[in-house]
Design a protein around this motif. Sequence first.
Motif, PDB file in Angstrom:
ATOM      1  N   HIS A 123      -9.010 -26.885  40.129  1.00  0.00           N
ATOM      2  CA  HIS A 123      -9.195 -25.578  40.751  1.00  0.00           C
ATOM      3  C   HIS A 123     -10.365 -24.838  40.102  1.00  0.00           C
ATOM      4  O   HIS A 123     -10.552 -24.898  38.893  1.00  0.00           O
ATOM      5  CB  HIS A 123      -7.922 -24.733  40.644  1.00  0.00           C
ATOM      6  CG  HIS A 123      -6.744 -25.375  41.299  1.00  0.00           C
ATOM      7  ND1 HIS A 123      -6.626 -25.506  42.667  1.00  0.00           N
ATOM      8  CD2 HIS A 123      -5.642 -25.948  40.771  1.00  0.00           C
ATOM      9  CE1 HIS A 123      -5.499 -26.131  42.952  1.00  0.00           C
ATOM     10  NE2 HIS A 123      -4.877 -26.412  41.824  1.00  0.00           N
ATOM     11  N   SER A 124     -11.094 -24.114  40.921  1.00  0.00           N
ATOM     12  CA  SER A 124     -12.215 -23.326  40.413  1.00  0.00           C
ATOM     13  C   SER A 124     -11.738 -21.932  40.025  1.00  0.00           C
ATOM     14  O   SER A 124     -10.663 -21.489  40.438  1.00  0.00           O
ATOM     15  CB  SER A 124     -13.322 -23.232  41.466  1.00  0.00           C
ATOM     16  OG  SER A 124     -12.852 -22.533  42.596  1.00  0.00           O
ATOM     17  N   ALA A 125     -12.563 -21.269  39.215  1.00  0.00           N
ATOM     18  CA  ALA A 125     -12.293 -19.883  38.831  1.00  0.00           C
ATOM     19  C   ALA A 125     -13.627 -19.197  38.572  1.00  0.00           C
ATOM     20  O   ALA A 125     -14.664 -19.844  38.398  1.00  0.00           O
ATOM     21  CB  ALA A 125     -11.395 -19.822  37.601  1.00  0.00           C
ATOM     22  N   SER A 126     -13.582 -17.885  38.525  1.00  0.00           N
ATOM     23  CA  SER A 126     -14.800 -17.098  38.333  1.00  0.00           C
ATOM     24  C   SER A 126     -15.325 -17.213  36.906  1.00  0.00           C
ATOM     25  O   SER A 126     -14.593 -17.593  35.984  1.00  0.00           O
ATOM     26  CB  SER A 126     -14.534 -15.625  38.655  1.00  0.00           C
ATOM     27  OG  SER A 126     -13.702 -15.067  37.636  1.00  0.00           O
ATOM     28  N   GLN A 127     -16.568 -16.836  36.730  1.00  0.00           N
ATOM     29  CA  GLN A 127     -17.163 -16.821  35.401  1.00  0.00           C
ATOM     30  C   GLN A 127     -16.435 -15.827  34.502  1.00  0.00           C
ATOM     31  O   GLN A 127     -16.244 -16.078  33.309  1.00  0.00           O
ATOM     32  CB  GLN A 127     -18.659 -16.487  35.482  1.00  0.00           C
ATOM     33  CG  GLN A 127     -19.449 -17.470  36.341  1.00  0.00           C
ATOM     34  CD  GLN A 127     -19.329 -18.910  35.890  1.00  0.00           C
ATOM     35  OE1 GLN A 127     -20.005 -19.331  34.964  1.00  0.00           O
ATOM     36  NE2 GLN A 127     -18.451 -19.677  36.523  1.00  0.00           N
ATOM     37  N   ALA A 128     -15.990 -14.704  35.069  1.00  0.00           N
ATOM     38  CA  ALA A 128     -15.214 -13.725  34.303  1.00  0.00           C
ATOM     39  C   ALA A 128     -13.919 -14.365  33.794  1.00  0.00           C
ATOM     40  O   ALA A 128     -13.519 -14.148  32.646  1.00  0.00           O
ATOM     41  CB  ALA A 128     -14.899 -12.499  35.160  1.00  0.00           C
ATOM     42  N   HIS A 129     -13.290 -15.157  34.628  1.00  0.00           N
ATOM     43  CA  HIS A 129     -12.072 -15.856  34.215  1.00  0.00           C
ATOM     44  C   HIS A 129     -12.349 -16.816  33.068  1.00  0.00           C
ATOM     45  O   HIS A 129     -11.659 -16.798  32.055  1.00  0.00           O
ATOM     46  CB  HIS A 129     -11.482 -16.628  35.406  1.00  0.00           C
ATOM     47  CG  HIS A 129     -10.355 -17.533  35.029  1.00  0.00           C
ATOM     48  ND1 HIS A 129      -9.051 -17.135  35.044  1.00  0.00           N
ATOM     49  CD2 HIS A 129     -10.367 -18.825  34.588  1.00  0.00           C
ATOM     50  CE1 HIS A 129      -8.283 -18.135  34.638  1.00  0.00           C
ATOM     51  NE2 HIS A 129      -9.056 -19.174  34.358  1.00  0.00           N
ATOM     52  N   TRP A 130     -13.364 -17.670  33.255  1.00  0.00           N
ATOM     53  CA  TRP A 130     -13.660 -18.678  32.221  1.00  0.00           C
ATOM     54  C   TRP A 130     -14.095 -18.013  30.921  1.00  0.00           C
ATOM     55  O   TRP A 130     -13.746 -18.485  29.830  1.00  0.00           O
ATOM     56  CB  TRP A 130     -14.718 -19.668  32.697  1.00  0.00           C
ATOM     57  CG  TRP A 130     -14.270 -20.523  33.845  1.00  0.00           C
ATOM     58  CD1 TRP A 130     -14.934 -20.705  35.021  1.00  0.00           C
ATOM     59  CD2 TRP A 130     -13.068 -21.300  33.943  1.00  0.00           C
ATOM     60  NE1 TRP A 130     -14.230 -21.554  35.841  1.00  0.00           N
ATOM     61  CE2 TRP A 130     -13.071 -21.937  35.200  1.00  0.00           C
ATOM     62  CE3 TRP A 130     -11.991 -21.524  33.092  1.00  0.00           C
ATOM     63  CZ2 TRP A 130     -12.047 -22.781  35.630  1.00  0.00           C
ATOM     64  CZ3 TRP A 130     -10.964 -22.364  33.521  1.00  0.00           C
ATOM     65  CH2 TRP A 130     -11.007 -22.977  34.768  1.00  0.00           C
ATOM     66  N   PHE A 131     -14.848 -16.926  31.005  1.00  0.00           N
ATOM     67  CA  PHE A 131     -15.281 -16.259  29.778  1.00  0.00           C
ATOM     68  C   PHE A 131     -14.092 -15.641  29.055  1.00  0.00           C
ATOM     69  O   PHE A 131     -13.974 -15.742  27.831  1.00  0.00           O
ATOM     70  CB  PHE A 131     -16.363 -15.209  30.066  1.00  0.00           C
ATOM     71  CG  PHE A 131     -16.906 -14.562  28.831  1.00  0.00           C
ATOM     72  CD1 PHE A 131     -17.351 -15.330  27.764  1.00  0.00           C
ATOM     73  CD2 PHE A 131     -16.979 -13.192  28.725  1.00  0.00           C
ATOM     74  CE1 PHE A 131     -17.854 -14.736  26.610  1.00  0.00           C
ATOM     75  CE2 PHE A 131     -17.475 -12.587  27.575  1.00  0.00           C
ATOM     76  CZ  PHE A 131     -17.913 -13.365  26.521  1.00  0.00           C
ATOM     77  N   THR A 132     -13.195 -15.019  29.800  1.00  0.00           N
ATOM     78  CA  THR A 132     -11.984 -14.463  29.189  1.00  0.00           C
ATOM     79  C   THR A 132     -11.180 -15.575  28.525  1.00  0.00           C
ATOM     80  O   THR A 132     -10.673 -15.423  27.407  1.00  0.00           O
ATOM     81  CB  THR A 132     -11.124 -13.736  30.242  1.00  0.00           C
ATOM     82  OG1 THR A 132     -11.919 -12.714  30.852  1.00  0.00           O
ATOM     83  CG2 THR A 132      -9.883 -13.119  29.624  1.00  0.00           C
ATOM     84  N   GLU A 133     -11.087 -16.699  29.190  1.00  0.00           N
ATOM     85  CA  GLU A 133     -10.377 -17.841  28.611  1.00  0.00           C
ATOM     86  C   GLU A 133     -11.060 -18.320  27.323  1.00  0.00           C
ATOM     87  O   GLU A 133     -10.388 -18.695  26.355  1.00  0.00           O
ATOM     88  CB  GLU A 133     -10.291 -18.978  29.636  1.00  0.00           C
ATOM     89  CG  GLU A 133      -9.358 -20.078  29.206  1.00  0.00           C
ATOM     90  CD  GLU A 133      -9.064 -21.055  30.324  1.00  0.00           C
ATOM     91  OE1 GLU A 133      -9.495 -22.211  30.193  1.00  0.00           O
ATOM     92  OE2 GLU A 133      -8.402 -20.671  31.305  1.00  0.00           O
ATOM     93  N   SER A 134     -12.378 -18.304  27.292  1.00  0.00           N
ATOM     94  CA  SER A 134     -13.111 -18.708  26.087  1.00  0.00           C
ATOM     95  C   SER A 134     -12.802 -17.787  24.906  1.00  0.00           C
ATOM     96  O   SER A 134     -12.616 -18.255  23.782  1.00  0.00           O
ATOM     97  CB  SER A 134     -14.622 -18.707  26.348  1.00  0.00           C
ATOM     98  OG  SER A 134     -14.962 -19.684  27.283  1.00  0.00           O
ATOM     99  N   VAL A 135     -12.764 -16.496  25.187  1.00  0.00           N
ATOM    100  CA  VAL A 135     -12.477 -15.534  24.116  1.00  0.00           C
ATOM    101  C   VAL A 135     -11.060 -15.765  23.583  1.00  0.00           C
ATOM    102  O   VAL A 135     -10.848 -15.827  22.367  1.00  0.00           O
ATOM    103  CB  VAL A 135     -12.670 -14.078  24.606  1.00  0.00           C
ATOM    104  CG1 VAL A 135     -12.203 -13.082  23.551  1.00  0.00           C
ATOM    105  CG2 VAL A 135     -14.139 -13.830  24.960  1.00  0.00           C
ATOM    106  N   THR A 136     -10.097 -15.930  24.467  1.00  0.00           N
ATOM    107  CA  THR A 136      -8.722 -16.159  24.002  1.00  0.00           C
ATOM    108  C   THR A 136      -8.605 -17.514  23.309  1.00  0.00           C
ATOM    109  O   THR A 136      -7.839 -17.651  22.347  1.00  0.00           O
ATOM    110  CB  THR A 136      -7.700 -16.042  25.150  1.00  0.00           C
ATOM    111  OG1 THR A 136      -7.988 -17.006  26.154  1.00  0.00           O
ATOM    112  CG2 THR A 136      -7.701 -14.646  25.747  1.00  0.00           C
ATOM    113  N   HIS A 137      -9.359 -18.492  23.753  1.00  0.00           N
ATOM    114  CA  HIS A 137      -9.396 -19.812  23.119  1.00  0.00           C
ATOM    115  C   HIS A 137      -9.843 -19.685  21.659  1.00  0.00           C
ATOM    116  O   HIS A 137      -9.244 -20.274  20.755  1.00  0.00           O
ATOM    117  CB  HIS A 137     -10.346 -20.709  23.919  1.00  0.00           C
ATOM    118  CG  HIS A 137     -10.346 -22.143  23.545  1.00  0.00           C
ATOM    119  ND1 HIS A 137     -11.323 -22.994  24.006  1.00  0.00           N
ATOM    120  CD2 HIS A 137      -9.532 -22.899  22.770  1.00  0.00           C
ATOM    121  CE1 HIS A 137     -11.089 -24.210  23.542  1.00  0.00           C
ATOM    122  NE2 HIS A 137     -10.016 -24.180  22.775  1.00  0.00           N
TER     123      HIS A 137
END
Length: 163
Positions: free
Chosen positions: A122-136
Amino acid sequence: MSNVVKLRDELFHQMNVAMKSTILLLQKIKEEDWGYRPAPNMRTLHELACHLVAIPEVDLLIMQEKGEDTIRQIEQKYNRLDTAKSLAQEMEQGYQMCISYLLAMSEDEFFNKKTTPFYHEHSASQAHWFTESVTHMFHHRSQLFTYLKLRGYEVSMFDLYVE
């Protein structure tokens, strides 16, 4: 300043806090402790540190839909780093690459450009992936903190919140 820019900038700030506090924790590690493994099914301290400092660059490449082979090559670059200083330098470079990529986006692209990582259907927005990176990053920083606590290092919450 739009709310989109405010949110993006707050995420930049939080990633920066995660990076700076990670670097401070890395600087505490004694060379003889890099091989420390809390349990047989866990990463060594060095493996954890390499994974953590790679997140800004690796997650950026995942956001950009790079393939698994490319990601594995970059991870290997990080796995060869063997000092807190070299780990810190690479993490800072990855952070700058990530920020540059996101700053070049319009607000619409940040919230609406969707990409699909090689490991997901599934795809997601850049805002989603960036938020995930920060929480990662914060997730693995917490692990690093716990490893150091278990190893007897004097670390406290004051090591986590730097500006």
